[in-house]
Design a protein around this motif. Structure first.
Motif, mmCIF file in Angstrom:
data_model
loop_
_atom_site.group_PDB
_atom_site.id
_atom_site.type_symbol
_atom_site.label_atom_id
_atom_site.label_comp_id
_atom_site.label_asym_id
_atom_site.label_seq_id
_atom_site.Cartn_x
_atom_site.Cartn_y
_atom_site.Cartn_z
ATOM 1 N N CYS A 205 0.861 -1.188 0.000
ATOM 2 C CA CYS A 205 0.000 0.000 0.000
ATOM 3 C C CYS A 205 0.895 1.235 0.000
ATOM 4 O O CYS A 205 1.763 1.365 0.876
ATOM 5 C CB CYS A 205 -0.902 0.001 1.237
ATOM 6 N N ALA A 207 0.035 4.110 0.675
ATOM 7 C CA ALA A 207 -0.419 5.043 1.715
ATOM 8 C C ALA A 207 0.175 4.702 3.070
ATOM 9 O O ALA A 207 0.629 5.573 3.785
ATOM 10 C CB ALA A 207 -1.941 5.044 1.792
ATOM 11 N N CYS A 208 0.185 3.402 3.422
ATOM 12 C CA CYS A 208 0.645 3.024 4.764
ATOM 13 C C CYS A 208 1.801 2.027 4.750
ATOM 14 O O CYS A 208 2.387 1.750 5.782
ATOM 15 C CB CYS A 208 -0.515 2.457 5.577
ATOM 16 N N CYS A 231 -7.391 -0.608 1.137
ATOM 17 C CA CYS A 231 -6.315 -1.201 1.945
ATOM 18 C C CYS A 231 -6.913 -1.742 3.237
ATOM 19 O O CYS A 231 -7.671 -1.055 3.921
ATOM 20 C CB CYS A 231 -5.249 -0.151 2.265
ATOM 21 N N GLU A 233 -5.390 -2.344 5.902
ATOM 22 C CA GLU A 233 -4.750 -1.724 7.065
ATOM 23 C C GLU A 233 -5.245 -0.284 7.295
ATOM 24 O O GLU A 233 -5.709 0.047 8.372
ATOM 25 C CB GLU A 233 -3.224 -1.742 6.852
ATOM 26 N N CYS A 234 -5.126 0.566 6.248
ATOM 27 C CA CYS A 234 -5.432 1.989 6.444
ATOM 28 C C CYS A 234 -6.712 2.434 5.740
ATOM 29 O O CYS A 234 -7.101 3.599 5.849
ATOM 30 C CB CYS A 234 -4.259 2.859 6.002
HETATM 31 ZN ZN ZN Z 1 -2.731 1.180 3.528
#
Ligand code: ZN
Length: 242
Positions: A205, A207-208, A231, A233-234
């Protein structure tokens, strides 16, 4: 969710605008020259204290000069009075006259002494006044710089507010092209401090940093390039780079 090519473009635009908008808002809330301004304010305060000290020194010398003038006048009036008594001579023995003359000489010596110390005070006063003037000059410089920085900060804030307004208008243009469900996910990630959406270069990802499992990644590679994901996770919107 599968999006169209133009929606993909709108999403990419929205990612950029969101990052820009965040940077603009950050600068607006944390003006770049605040530290400089704080520094000028504390220097102004220090100089104000220095000025009080320098002015007290000037006053001290002026008082000493005034005091000496009074003492000199008192001695002179004594000299005048005793000279008159001596010149008149009524009822004076020759011893009285000698005494009076000695007293006059004593007063004259005292006047000379007082005048000398007064002259020294005058010299000291002059340099104390120069010092005070130098402090005043520095205060004027700091004040001018402070005003300049304040104006610059204010102008930049105005400019930033305009840029933020433009950024918001452009963002709402891009948003109007995107499905609501995707925007909801995007906004949730932005609220967490993320970029909203990220383009994937590989199985991570953007982003994270969360790794995307091999099977999922292979699934993504096999799917349409305009297929969006979330995602785990985020919760950022994910889209494979075309
Ligand atoms: Zn993420």
């Amino acid at each position: 969710m599968l999006i169209t090519d133009s929606q993909r473009t709108a999403l990419q635009t929205l990612i950029e605008l969101t990052a820009q908008g965040r940077a603009l808002q950050f600068e607006h809330d944390n003006p770049k020259r605040t530290e400089e301004l704080q520094d000028l304010i504390s220097r102004h305060k220090e100089l104000g204290e220095k000025r009080t000290e320098a002015a007290a020194v000037v006053d001290g010398h002026q008082d000493a000069i005034t005091e000496a003038t009074g003492l000199i006048e008192a001695q002179r009036s004594k000299i005048e009075k005793k000279t008159a008594e001596l010149n008149d001579g009524t009822g004076l023995t020759s011893k009285d006259m000698v005494n009076l003359q000695e007293e006059i000489v004593g007063h004259e010596a005292r006047v000379a002494e007082l005048e000398e110390s007064q002259l020294e005070e005058m010299e000291k006063l002059e340099s104390a006044e120069d010092e005070l003037a130098a402090v005043d000059d520095r205060i004027a410089e700091i004040t001018a710089s402070g005003k300049e920085v304040q104006t610059a900060v204010k102008d930049r804030k105005t400019e930033l507010r305009e840029l933020i307004t433009e950024n918001e208008a452009a963002a709402s243009g891009a948003r109007s092209e995107l499905p609501q469900q995707l925007l909801t996910t995007f906004d949730a990630n932005v609220r967490q401090g993320g970029p909203g959406a990220a383009l994937l270069n590989g199985p991570n990802c953007q982003a994270c940093g969360q790794e995307i499992g091999g099977a999922v990644w292979h699934g993504m590679l096999g799917a349409d390039v305009n297929e969006t994901y979330e995602c785990e996770e985020c919760e950022a919107v994910l889209l494979r780079r075309s």
